[in-house]
Design a protein around this motif. Structure first.
Motif, PDB file in Angstrom:
ATOM      1  N   ALA A 293       0.839  -1.204   0.000  1.00  0.00           N
ATOM      2  CA  ALA A 293       0.000   0.000   0.000  1.00  0.00           C
ATOM      3  C   ALA A 293       0.874   1.254   0.000  1.00  0.00           C
ATOM      4  O   ALA A 293       0.600   2.213  -0.729  1.00  0.00           O
ATOM      5  CB  ALA A 293      -0.933  -0.009   1.207  1.00  0.00           C
ATOM      6  N   ALA A 294       1.947   1.224   0.799  1.00  0.00           N
ATOM      7  CA  ALA A 294       2.853   2.384   0.851  1.00  0.00           C
ATOM      8  C   ALA A 294       3.503   2.609  -0.512  1.00  0.00           C
ATOM      9  O   ALA A 294       3.644   3.743  -0.976  1.00  0.00           O
ATOM     10  CB  ALA A 294       3.912   2.163   1.920  1.00  0.00           C
ATOM     11  N   LEU A 295       3.884   1.519  -1.163  1.00  0.00           N
ATOM     12  CA  LEU A 295       4.521   1.629  -2.484  1.00  0.00           C
ATOM     13  C   LEU A 295       3.510   2.129  -3.522  1.00  0.00           C
ATOM     14  O   LEU A 295       3.823   2.988  -4.349  1.00  0.00           O
ATOM     15  CB  LEU A 295       5.086   0.275  -2.931  1.00  0.00           C
ATOM     16  CG  LEU A 295       6.221  -0.316  -2.078  1.00  0.00           C
ATOM     17  CD1 LEU A 295       6.610  -1.693  -2.598  1.00  0.00           C
ATOM     18  CD2 LEU A 295       7.430   0.601  -2.094  1.00  0.00           C
ATOM     19  N   ALA A 296       2.297   1.586  -3.457  1.00  0.00           N
ATOM     20  CA  ALA A 296       1.271   1.945  -4.448  1.00  0.00           C
ATOM     21  C   ALA A 296       0.953   3.441  -4.386  1.00  0.00           C
ATOM     22  O   ALA A 296       0.698   4.072  -5.417  1.00  0.00           O
ATOM     23  CB  ALA A 296       0.004   1.121  -4.217  1.00  0.00           C
ATOM     24  N   GLU A 297       1.012   4.011  -3.188  1.00  0.00           N
ATOM     25  CA  GLU A 297       0.762   5.459  -3.035  1.00  0.00           C
ATOM     26  C   GLU A 297       1.728   6.280  -3.863  1.00  0.00           C
ATOM     27  O   GLU A 297       1.423   7.389  -4.270  1.00  0.00           O
ATOM     28  CB  GLU A 297       0.949   5.854  -1.563  1.00  0.00           C
ATOM     29  CG  GLU A 297      -0.355   5.940  -0.805  1.00  0.00           C
ATOM     30  CD  GLU A 297      -0.114   6.385   0.626  1.00  0.00           C
ATOM     31  OE1 GLU A 297       0.715   7.286   0.856  1.00  0.00           O
ATOM     32  OE2 GLU A 297      -0.747   5.780   1.508  1.00  0.00           O
ATOM     33  N   ARG A 298       2.923   5.738  -4.075  1.00  0.00           N
ATOM     34  CA  ARG A 298       3.942   6.444  -4.864  1.00  0.00           C
ATOM     35  C   ARG A 298       4.111   5.820  -6.243  1.00  0.00           C
ATOM     36  O   ARG A 298       5.120   6.018  -6.911  1.00  0.00           O
ATOM     37  CB  ARG A 298       5.288   6.440  -4.121  1.00  0.00           C
ATOM     38  CG  ARG A 298       5.211   6.970  -2.701  1.00  0.00           C
ATOM     39  CD  ARG A 298       4.668   8.391  -2.641  1.00  0.00           C
ATOM     40  NE  ARG A 298       5.584   9.330  -3.277  1.00  0.00           N
ATOM     41  CZ  ARG A 298       6.442  10.104  -2.621  1.00  0.00           C
ATOM     42  NH1 ARG A 298       6.460  10.067  -1.307  1.00  0.00           N
ATOM     43  NH2 ARG A 298       7.265  10.897  -3.263  1.00  0.00           N
ATOM     44  N   GLY A 299       3.134   5.009  -6.664  1.00  0.00           N
ATOM     45  CA  GLY A 299       3.175   4.414  -8.009  1.00  0.00           C
ATOM     46  C   GLY A 299       4.284   3.386  -8.163  1.00  0.00           C
ATOM     47  O   GLY A 299       4.806   3.187  -9.267  1.00  0.00           O
ATOM     48  N   GLN A 300       4.651   2.713  -7.042  1.00  0.00           N
ATOM     49  CA  GLN A 300       5.735   1.720  -7.118  1.00  0.00           C
ATOM     50  C   GLN A 300       5.244   0.355  -6.623  1.00  0.00           C
ATOM     51  O   GLN A 300       4.141   0.238  -6.090  1.00  0.00           O
ATOM     52  CB  GLN A 300       6.935   2.211  -6.289  1.00  0.00           C
ATOM     53  CG  GLN A 300       7.475   3.530  -6.838  1.00  0.00           C
ATOM     54  CD  GLN A 300       8.750   4.017  -6.169  1.00  0.00           C
ATOM     55  OE1 GLN A 300       9.073   3.605  -5.058  1.00  0.00           O
ATOM     56  NE2 GLN A 300       9.462   4.903  -6.841  1.00  0.00           N
ATOM     57  N   MET A 301       6.068  -0.660  -6.805  1.00  0.00           N
ATOM     58  CA  MET A 301       5.637  -2.022  -6.443  1.00  0.00           C
ATOM     59  C   MET A 301       6.847  -2.911  -6.111  1.00  0.00           C
ATOM     60  O   MET A 301       7.989  -2.569  -6.423  1.00  0.00           O
ATOM     61  CB  MET A 301       4.884  -2.644  -7.613  1.00  0.00           C
ATOM     62  CG  MET A 301       5.753  -2.766  -8.830  1.00  0.00           C
ATOM     63  SD  MET A 301       4.891  -3.584 -10.169  1.00  0.00           S
ATOM     64  CE  MET A 301       6.235  -3.806 -11.309  1.00  0.00           C
ATOM     65  N   LEU A 302       6.522  -4.069  -5.506  1.00  0.00           N
ATOM     66  CA  LEU A 302       7.539  -5.110  -5.333  1.00  0.00           C
ATOM     67  C   LEU A 302       7.620  -5.818  -6.686  1.00  0.00           C
ATOM     68  O   LEU A 302       6.640  -6.431  -7.115  1.00  0.00           O
ATOM     69  CB  LEU A 302       7.131  -6.095  -4.226  1.00  0.00           C
ATOM     70  CG  LEU A 302       7.065  -5.513  -2.819  1.00  0.00           C
ATOM     71  CD1 LEU A 302       6.483  -6.534  -1.837  1.00  0.00           C
ATOM     72  CD2 LEU A 302       8.453  -5.067  -2.353  1.00  0.00           C
ATOM     73  N   PRO A 303       8.750  -5.718  -7.361  1.00  0.00           N
ATOM     74  CA  PRO A 303       8.814  -6.171  -8.754  1.00  0.00           C
ATOM     75  C   PRO A 303       8.501  -7.652  -8.960  1.00  0.00           C
ATOM     76  O   PRO A 303       8.006  -8.036 -10.008  1.00  0.00           O
ATOM     77  CB  PRO A 303      10.250  -5.879  -9.161  1.00  0.00           C
ATOM     78  CG  PRO A 303      10.748  -4.893  -8.156  1.00  0.00           C
ATOM     79  CD  PRO A 303      10.023  -5.163  -6.890  1.00  0.00           C
ATOM     80  N   PHE A 304       8.812  -8.480  -7.945  1.00  0.00           N
ATOM     81  CA  PHE A 304       8.643  -9.935  -8.115  1.00  0.00           C
ATOM     82  C   PHE A 304       7.233 -10.398  -7.803  1.00  0.00           C
ATOM     83  O   PHE A 304       6.953 -11.586  -7.818  1.00  0.00           O
ATOM     84  CB  PHE A 304       9.679 -10.692  -7.282  1.00  0.00           C
ATOM     85  CG  PHE A 304       9.807 -10.173  -5.864  1.00  0.00           C
ATOM     86  CD1 PHE A 304      10.664  -9.116  -5.577  1.00  0.00           C
ATOM     87  CD2 PHE A 304       9.079 -10.737  -4.846  1.00  0.00           C
ATOM     88  CE1 PHE A 304      10.764  -8.624  -4.274  1.00  0.00           C
ATOM     89  CE2 PHE A 304       9.179 -10.258  -3.542  1.00  0.00           C
ATOM     90  CZ  PHE A 304      10.021  -9.193  -3.260  1.00  0.00           C
ATOM     91  N   GLU A 305       6.326  -9.496  -7.507  1.00  0.00           N
ATOM     92  CA  GLU A 305       4.891  -9.819  -7.329  1.00  0.00           C
ATOM     93  C   GLU A 305       4.679 -11.002  -6.393  1.00  0.00           C
ATOM     94  O   GLU A 305       4.115 -12.030  -6.797  1.00  0.00           O
ATOM     95  CB  GLU A 305       4.315 -10.220  -8.700  1.00  0.00           C
ATOM     96  CG  GLU A 305       3.611  -9.132  -9.435  1.00  0.00           C
ATOM     97  CD  GLU A 305       2.881  -9.668 -10.658  1.00  0.00           C
ATOM     98  OE1 GLU A 305       3.454 -10.507 -11.380  1.00  0.00           O
ATOM     99  OE2 GLU A 305       1.748  -9.250 -10.887  1.00  0.00           O
ATOM    100  N   PRO A 306       5.079 -10.892  -5.138  1.00  0.00           N
ATOM    101  CA  PRO A 306       5.020 -12.088  -4.275  1.00  0.00           C
ATOM    102  C   PRO A 306       3.596 -12.549  -3.984  1.00  0.00           C
ATOM    103  O   PRO A 306       2.714 -11.718  -3.760  1.00  0.00           O
ATOM    104  CB  PRO A 306       5.680 -11.607  -2.981  1.00  0.00           C
ATOM    105  CG  PRO A 306       5.464 -10.134  -2.966  1.00  0.00           C
ATOM    106  CD  PRO A 306       5.530  -9.704  -4.406  1.00  0.00           C
ATOM    107  N   PRO A 307       3.372 -13.854  -3.966  1.00  0.00           N
ATOM    108  CA  PRO A 307       2.064 -14.355  -3.537  1.00  0.00           C
ATOM    109  C   PRO A 307       1.890 -14.121  -2.037  1.00  0.00           C
ATOM    110  O   PRO A 307       2.853 -14.242  -1.278  1.00  0.00           O
ATOM    111  CB  PRO A 307       2.113 -15.850  -3.844  1.00  0.00           C
ATOM    112  CG  PRO A 307       3.523 -16.183  -4.143  1.00  0.00           C
ATOM    113  CD  PRO A 307       4.286 -14.925  -4.361  1.00  0.00           C
TER     114      PRO A 307
END
Ligand SMILES: Cc1cc2nc3c(=O)[nH]c(=O)nc-3n(C[C@H](O)[C@H](O)[C@H](O)COP(=O)(O)OP(=O)(O)OC[C@H]3O[C@@H](n4cnc5c(N)ncnc54)[C@H](O)[C@@H]3O)c2cc1C
Length: 377
Positions: free
Chosen positions: A89-103
């Motif tokens: 959620a914190a990353l999404a607020e800044r338009g970012q993500m965990l690149p490996f898309e963890p389950p």
């Protein structure tokens, strides 16, 4: 008059964290002294993964909180018990993500559990695995020492890159306390294309596309349908769509589809439950060009052909032989009621790798108190 600094939320959090850390250390020292194994737990969302957990629970959820997040430097540092959802959620607020898309495999998933399990979602063949994004780690070893590895940048690695070995070690080396993870901006645009193709043709097509400069961000074949996700600049996606063809999937449906693969809520996985009756789910890691593996069983293919999910009652030895003949290996990903019998979850490693693993184990946790037998019985 002496100056008394004001008590901020940060001060309170830090002192709470310091107390939690002291309690963790006490547990570790007592476990080592008594030779009693600890079962390190985060959100317990991946408890079914790996060999059966044992030992006294060490709940890490209290050791939580984002320590720092620098969007310009693309790095986030958080305590291991921090919920994955809070980080995302914190990353999404800044338009970012965990690149490996963890389950997540459940709402309580924590950052520590995510890195310890080392699992990745559909983006993995295109951007990398969790271990590729662990810049630094703070770990407690069996002697209760707090060890710092790596840092917050890609270029500071000298010698043996320990922080990356921790990803996928299932907590067998030590207690993950804090992790610095490299993050990436979310793609500006996405599109999912579908193609009706039999398995062998889908594998061939994925490999041809894999050799071209296309903005691929995920692929899946199941039941005669190949789905391909594109992500990046809008112009690159338009150009790719024009060369690839196919039918474009509605954006909301596409979002749900890739999430159902990542979280294994897709109907394909329904007959391989985490617990109880059902068939074992195998994960075969093979060269992407490997032809279809066997007829008559349910398959789902991801990662450009490199990851084959296989639900089958066939004996473990047969599946491992098929994976080995293809140049890969097979993991008993879900074993439900252990209907696959006495099979080990992970493919036994060659002696040379096993020796390295044992030396690492000896250095970190000579008394073997952390997640004993979770990787190998
Ligand atoms: C684009 C692409 C091309 C590829 N090309 C080839 C190729 O040409 N040839 C080829 O052989 N393979 C190929 N592969 C497969 C690739 O080698 C594996 O996916 C890669 O080695 C990572 O394997 P992994 O099982 O560790 O997967 P990951 O998703 O990286 O690992 C899953 C987790 O399981 C853990 N794990 C896996 N096995 C064990 C084990 N035995 N014991 C303990 N823990 C374990 C890992 O540490 C990791 O944390 C390719 C994959 C991709 C995505």
């Amino acid at each position: 008059m002496s100056h008394v600094p004001p008590i901020t939320t940060e001060t309170l959090q830090t002192s709470a964290a310091a107390q939690t850390l002291a309690a963790i250390r006490e547990r570790v020292l007592a476990a080592t002294a008594g030779g009693t194994p600890l079962d390190i737990q985060g959100g317990n969302t991946k408890r079914w993964y790996g060999e059966t957990p044992s030992g006294e629970p060490l709940d890490m959820r209290a050791y939580r909180g984002i320590v720092s997040y620098d969007p310009a430097e693309l790095v986030i540092t958080a305590r291991a018990g921090t919920p994955l959802a809070e980080i995302e959620a914190a990353l999404a607020e800044r338009g970012q993500m965990l690149p490996f898309e963890p389950p997540h495999f459940g709402p309580g998933a924590t950052l520590g559990g995510c890195i310890a399990a080392g699992l990745a979602g559909p983006r993995r063949p295109h951007v990398g695995a969790p271990r590729d994004f662990v810049l630094g780690a703070v770990v407690m070893n069996g002697q209760g020492q707090v060890l710092h590895f790596g840092g917050q940048v890609m270029k500071n690695v000298a010698g043996y890159d320990v922080s990356r070995v921790l990803a996928g070690a299932l907590g067998t080396l030590g207690v993950l306390l804090e992790l610095s993870i490299k993050v990436l901006p979310c793609p500006v645009a996405e599109a999912t294309l579908r193609f009706a193709l039999p398995q062998a043709q889908a594998i061939g097509q994925l490999n041809r596309w894999g050799g071209q400069p296309l903005p691929l961000m995920g692929s899946a074949w199941h039941d005669g349908v190949l789905s391909v996700r594109l992500g990046g600049a809008a112009a690159a996606i338009d150009a790719a769509r024009a060369t690839m063809g196919g039918h474009q999937v509605d954006a909301i449906e596409a979002l749900g589809f890739w999430e159902s693969l990542r979280e294994q809520t897709h109907p394909f996985f329904a007959t391989a439950p985490v617990q109880g009756d059902g068939q074992p789910l195998w994960r075969l890691s093979v060269p992407p060009t490997t032809p279809p593996l066997a007829h008559g069983d349910e398959h789902l293919i991801e990662w450009g052909g490199a990851q084959r999910w296989w639900i089958t009652p066939r004996p473990a030895a047969e599946i491992r032989a098929i994976a080995a003949a293809a140049g890969g290996h097979a993991t008993l990903f879900r074993h439900g009621n252990k209907s696959a019998g006495a099979a080990s979850v992970f493919t036994p490693q060659p002696a040379a790798l096993q020796a390295i693993g044992e030396r690492l184990q000896q250095a970190f946790d000579p008394s073997r108190i952390f997640n004993r037998h979770r990787l190998y019985r």
